[in-house]
Design a protein around this motif. Structure first.
Motif, PDB file in Angstrom:
ATOM      1  N   LEU A  54      -2.311   7.874   8.843  1.00 15.65           N
ATOM      2  CA  LEU A  54      -1.481   8.709   7.052  1.00 15.65           C
ATOM      3  C   LEU A  54      -3.545   9.281   7.083  1.00 15.65           C
ATOM      4  CD1 LEU A  54       1.330   7.414   5.647  1.00 15.65           C
ATOM      5  CD2 LEU A  54       1.244   9.835   7.119  1.00 15.65           C
ATOM      6  N   LYS A  55      -4.055   8.291   6.608  1.00 15.43           N
ATOM      7  CA  LYS A  55      -5.248   8.029   6.147  1.00 15.43           C
ATOM      8  C   LYS A  55      -6.326   9.996   6.547  1.00 15.43           C
ATOM      9  CE  LYS A  55      -7.391   3.944   4.541  1.00 15.43           C
ATOM     10  NZ  LYS A  55      -8.008   3.145   4.257  1.00 15.43           N
ATOM     11  N   PRO A  56      -6.522  10.721   7.683  1.00 18.37           N
ATOM     12  CA  PRO A  56      -7.086  11.956   7.993  1.00 18.37           C
ATOM     13  C   PRO A  56      -5.569  12.447   7.008  1.00 18.37           C
ATOM     14  CG  PRO A  56      -7.240  10.810   9.514  1.00 18.37           C
ATOM     15  CD  PRO A  56      -5.782   9.909   8.825  1.00 18.37           C
ATOM     16  N   GLY A  78       0.292  -0.143   3.406  1.00 14.42           N
ATOM     17  CA  GLY A  78      -0.726   0.749   3.952  1.00 14.42           C
ATOM     18  C   GLY A  78       0.052   2.268   3.392  1.00 14.42           C
ATOM     19  N   ALA A  79       0.923   2.758   3.872  1.00 10.75           N
ATOM     20  CA  ALA A  79       1.387   4.277   3.587  1.00 10.75           C
ATOM     21  C   ALA A  79       0.613   4.963   2.198  1.00 10.75           C
ATOM     22  CB  ALA A  79       2.757   4.598   3.962  1.00 10.75           C
ATOM     23  N   ALA A  80       1.021   3.843   1.053  1.00 11.64           N
ATOM     24  CA  ALA A  80       0.392   4.208  -0.288  1.00 11.64           C
ATOM     25  C   ALA A  80      -1.409   4.150  -0.167  1.00 11.64           C
ATOM     26  CB  ALA A  80       1.429   3.149  -1.286  1.00 11.64           C
ATOM     27  N   ALA A  81      -2.074   2.971   0.120  1.00 14.96           N
ATOM     28  CA  ALA A  81      -3.175   2.889   0.485  1.00 14.96           C
ATOM     29  C   ALA A  81      -4.175   4.210   1.121  1.00 14.96           C
ATOM     30  CB  ALA A  81      -3.803   2.072   0.876  1.00 14.96           C
ATOM     31  N   SER A  82      -2.756   4.529   1.403  1.00 18.82           N
ATOM     32  CA  SER A  82      -3.337   6.230   2.381  1.00 18.82           C
ATOM     33  C   SER A  82      -4.047   7.100   1.911  1.00 18.82           C
ATOM     34  CB  SER A  82      -2.820   6.356   3.318  1.00 18.82           C
ATOM     35  OG  SER A  82      -2.145   5.318   4.818  1.00 18.82           O
ATOM     36  N   ALA A  83      -3.334   7.433   0.534  1.00 16.74           N
ATOM     37  CA  ALA A  83      -3.277   8.377  -0.522  1.00 16.74           C
ATOM     38  C   ALA A  83      -4.416   7.864  -1.051  1.00 16.74           C
ATOM     39  CB  ALA A  83      -2.518   8.581  -1.004  1.00 16.74           C
ATOM     40  N   PHE A  84      -4.220   7.007  -1.404  1.00 15.30           N
ATOM     41  CA  PHE A  84      -5.656   7.025  -2.586  1.00 15.30           C
ATOM     42  C   PHE A  84      -6.974   6.227  -1.972  1.00 15.30           C
ATOM     43  CE2 PHE A  84      -3.137   2.527  -3.033  1.00 15.30           C
ATOM     44  CZ  PHE A  84      -3.898   1.792  -3.317  1.00 15.30           C
ATOM     45  N   SER A  85      -7.385   5.742  -1.025  1.00 14.84           N
ATOM     46  CA  SER A  85      -8.304   5.176  -0.635  1.00 14.84           C
ATOM     47  C   SER A  85      -9.756   6.059  -0.045  1.00 14.84           C
ATOM     48  CB  SER A  85      -8.291   4.317  -0.007  1.00 14.84           C
ATOM     49  OG  SER A  85      -9.451   2.860   0.718  1.00 14.84           O
ATOM     50  N   PRO A  86      -8.826   6.865   0.821  1.00 13.56           N
ATOM     51  CA  PRO A  86      -9.623   8.083   1.223  1.00 13.56           C
ATOM     52  C   PRO A  86      -9.952   9.082   0.079  1.00 13.56           C
ATOM     53  CG  PRO A  86      -8.065   8.509   2.049  1.00 13.56           C
ATOM     54  CD  PRO A  86      -7.920   6.949   2.208  1.00 13.56           C
ATOM     55  N   ALA A  87      -9.168   9.104  -0.856  1.00 15.97           N
ATOM     56  CA  ALA A  87      -9.391  10.155  -1.753  1.00 15.97           C
ATOM     57  C   ALA A  87     -10.448   9.076  -2.873  1.00 15.97           C
ATOM     58  CB  ALA A  87      -8.165  10.675  -2.992  1.00 15.97           C
ATOM     59  N   GLY A 108      -0.677   8.310  -5.203  1.00 15.31           N
ATOM     60  CA  GLY A 108      -1.083   6.555  -3.819  1.00 15.31           C
ATOM     61  C   GLY A 108      -1.053   5.649  -5.185  1.00 15.31           C
ATOM     62  N   LEU A 109      -1.513   6.026  -5.937  1.00 12.78           N
ATOM     63  CA  LEU A 109      -1.272   4.882  -6.624  1.00 12.78           C
ATOM     64  C   LEU A 109       0.268   4.091  -7.137  1.00 12.78           C
ATOM     65  CD1 LEU A 109      -4.783   4.450  -8.827  1.00 12.78           C
ATOM     66  CD2 LEU A 109      -3.784   2.525  -7.178  1.00 12.78           C
ATOM     67  N   LEU A 110       1.026   4.775  -8.037  1.00 15.25           N
ATOM     68  CA  LEU A 110       2.524   4.763  -7.830  1.00 15.25           C
ATOM     69  C   LEU A 110       3.091   4.754  -6.754  1.00 15.25           C
ATOM     70  CD1 LEU A 110       2.601   7.474 -10.593  1.00 15.25           C
ATOM     71  CD2 LEU A 110       2.088   5.169 -10.987  1.00 15.25           C
ATOM     72  N   ALA A 111       2.272   4.773  -5.667  1.00 15.86           N
ATOM     73  CA  ALA A 111       3.430   4.410  -4.711  1.00 15.86           C
ATOM     74  C   ALA A 111       3.532   3.170  -4.092  1.00 15.86           C
ATOM     75  CB  ALA A 111       3.148   5.721  -3.841  1.00 15.86           C
ATOM     76  N   PHE A 112       2.390   2.509  -3.389  1.00 12.63           N
ATOM     77  CA  PHE A 112       1.235   1.833  -3.934  1.00 12.63           C
ATOM     78  C   PHE A 112       2.601   0.312  -4.680  1.00 12.63           C
ATOM     79  CE2 PHE A 112      -0.403  -2.810  -3.930  1.00 12.63           C
ATOM     80  CZ  PHE A 112      -1.063  -2.394  -2.722  1.00 12.63           C
ATOM     81  N   ALA A 113       2.988   0.962  -6.110  1.00 17.67           N
ATOM     82  CA  ALA A 113       3.707   0.242  -6.770  1.00 17.67           C
ATOM     83  C   ALA A 113       5.232  -0.187  -6.171  1.00 17.67           C
ATOM     84  CB  ALA A 113       3.575   0.592  -7.841  1.00 17.67           C
ATOM     85  N   VAL A 114       5.740   1.212  -5.976  1.00 15.37           N
ATOM     86  CA  VAL A 114       7.568   1.170  -5.358  1.00 15.37           C
ATOM     87  C   VAL A 114       7.783   0.586  -4.588  1.00 15.37           C
ATOM     88  CG1 VAL A 114       9.214   3.185  -5.114  1.00 15.37           C
ATOM     89  CG2 VAL A 114       7.520   3.091  -7.404  1.00 15.37           C
ATOM     90  N   LEU A 115       6.446   0.582  -3.777  1.00 14.45           N
ATOM     91  CA  LEU A 115       6.515   0.292  -2.149  1.00 14.45           C
ATOM     92  C   LEU A 115       6.521  -0.825  -1.909  1.00 14.45           C
ATOM     93  CD1 LEU A 115       5.371   3.297   0.147  1.00 14.45           C
ATOM     94  CD2 LEU A 115       7.649   2.791  -0.047  1.00 14.45           C
ATOM     95  N   SER A 116       5.267  -2.116  -2.130  1.00 22.03           N
ATOM     96  CA  SER A 116       5.956  -3.466  -2.819  1.00 22.03           C
ATOM     97  C   SER A 116       6.805  -3.898  -3.125  1.00 22.03           C
ATOM     98  CB  SER A 116       4.439  -3.737  -3.938  1.00 22.03           C
ATOM     99  OG  SER A 116       3.561  -3.543  -3.133  1.00 22.03           O
ATOM    100  N   ILE A 117       8.015  -3.471  -3.129  1.00 28.18           N
ATOM    101  CA  ILE A 117       8.937  -3.948  -4.290  1.00 28.18           C
ATOM    102  C   ILE A 117       9.605  -5.045  -2.391  1.00 28.18           C
ATOM    103  CG2 ILE A 117      11.754  -3.193  -4.559  1.00 28.18           C
ATOM    104  CD1 ILE A 117      10.715  -1.365  -5.865  1.00 28.18           C
ATOM    105  N   PRO A 118      10.117  -4.330  -1.265  1.00 27.29           N
ATOM    106  CA  PRO A 118      10.553  -5.410  -0.859  1.00 27.29           C
ATOM    107  C   PRO A 118       9.620  -6.717  -0.261  1.00 27.29           C
ATOM    108  CG  PRO A 118      10.559  -3.203   0.546  1.00 27.29           C
ATOM    109  CD  PRO A 118       9.584  -3.159  -1.624  1.00 27.29           C
TER     110      PRO A 118
END
Length: 393
Positions: free
Chosen positions: A61-63, A109-118, A81-91
């Motif tokens: 997902l990062k590219p 990891g999927a959420a970090a794929s958004a905000f890390s390269p940006a 990405g940060l908001l998705a990270f918060a939601v996807l931490s729930i499991p």
């Protein structure tokens, strides 16, 4: 928005916080998994799989998100990405189950794929073609702060409330960072982009100026990912408790935190070249990994951690700064996303390699193989005008 305004502390600090979130999230859990692996019934191979889970989704997902940030701007991608990270931490609230831990790691990891390269792309644009080493040294230092605090606070949170408390704190931290970015970071409008063919893309990602620093980033991240997971496991095997085990990871991170800003500044002052600095960094990492393989013990664990941290601290800002300085601004997101793909391949591949070989043979053999590969990654060299100019000074 002027370049001076963009370089203010109020606009850059939230970007550093975003880097802190991904480092804190990934490595607080990774170190805790290593320290708690026996308590939750994990084999070395299972531990390797859980350590790699965070990075598997990032590999794909990062590219994609890097290219998206070029198209729509970096700020919305970071916030989303940060908001998705918060939601996807729930499991992770069901952290006693390895399956739920794996799902939470994949989601994060999927959420970090958004905000890390940006965030990396925005830092590169902040540098404006100058002082890239300084900016990425600071950014990397804040990520290292996440590596420092992650294992220690992770251990404390695990003791206080188990994995559910750790994941709850991570979720809240991501929400806070998203709000900070929304309030303080200016919107950078996407730059006009020329059309690229598939052949153009293939040529760009096979250029030496892209391949060499990306290989360096992948190798250094493979070492860090493996060390963060397996240093606590080695500490437990040699009679050290969970807190002492995670302290070895903090030694690694503190060393990296202190080294990165200095290396970045030295680069911008033309006191070190990208080629020589990255080569020295990888060889230092390889020596630390090899020491772990040949002579693990209560003292050498900390010595190895410091060597690995110093090597990562030297190689990482130089790799990113070289990419930032040689990439057109209008495709910075895509380049940073593709480079971070290389990092995630290393971050996922390192623990899997060590875990797989350790299952067949032993942990020292797994670490020894990783050390050899990292030493081999130091062989390719850059051939850039900038390096030539640096070597004249």
């Amino acid at each position: 928005m002027s370049a001076v305004q963009l370089r203010t502390r109020t606009s850059s600090a939230p970007l550093y916080a975003a880097g802190f979130v991904t480092a804190f999230g990934a490595h607080s859990i990774a170190a805790s998994l290593g320290a708690q692996s026996e308590n939750i019934g994990l084999s070395l191979m299972s531990l390797g799989l859980l350590l790699a889970a965070y990075d598997v989704s990032e590999v794909f997902l990062k590219p994609v998100f890097g290219a998206l940030s070029d198209r729509i701007g970096t700020k919305p991608v970071i916030i989303g990405g940060l908001l998705a990270f918060a939601v996807l931490s729930i499991p992770g609230l069901w952290g006693s189950e390895p399956l739920m831990l794996g799902l939470a790691r994949l989601g994060q990891g999927a959420a970090a794929s958004a905000f890390s390269p940006a965030a990396s792309a925005m830092v590169a644009r902040m540098a404006g073609g100058k002082n890239a080493g300084t900016y990425f040294g600071r950014y990397g230092s804040w990520k290292s702060l996440g590596y420092v605090m992650g294992p220690l606070l992770g251990a404390g949170l695990i003791l206080a409330g188990g994995f559910p408390l750790l994941f709850a704190v991570l979720s809240a931290l991501a929400v806070a960072a998203a709000i900070w970015v929304f309030v303080r970071v200016p919107q950078l409008e996407p730059l006009p982009r020329q059309r690229y063919t598939v052949l153009d893309l293939a040529r760009q990602v096979t250029e030496r100026r892209f391949v060499v620093p990306t290989l360096v980033l992948a190798a250094s991240t493979a070492a860090m990912g493996s060390a963060i997971g397996f240093l606590p496991a080695l500490a437990s095997q040699h009679g050290l408790g969970p807190v002492a085990g995670t302290a070895t990871v903090s030694v690694l991170a503190i060393t990296s935190l202190l080294v990165q800003p200095q290396i970045g500044k030295m680069r911008d002052q033309r006191r070190i070249s990208d080629t020589h600095g990255m080569t020295a960094g990888l060889l230092l990492i390889a020596s630390g990994i090899t020491l772990l393989a040949l002579a693990p013990g209560p003292v050498t664990l900390f010595i190895s951690a410091a060597a690995i941290g110093a090597g990562v601290g030297a190689a990482t800002p130089l790799g990113f700064a070289h990419l930032a300085e040689t990439t057109p601004p209008e495709r910075m997101g895509r380049t940073m996303g593709s480079a971070e793909l290389g990092r995630e391949l290393g971050d996922a591949g390192g623990p899997l390699l060590v875990g797989g070989i350790s299952t067949i043979a032993s942990l020292p053999f797994g670490l020894g193989a990783l050390g050899l590969l990292i030493a081999a990654a130091s062989v390719p060299r850059l051939t850039s005008t900038r390096d030539a100019e640096t070597n004249k000074h």
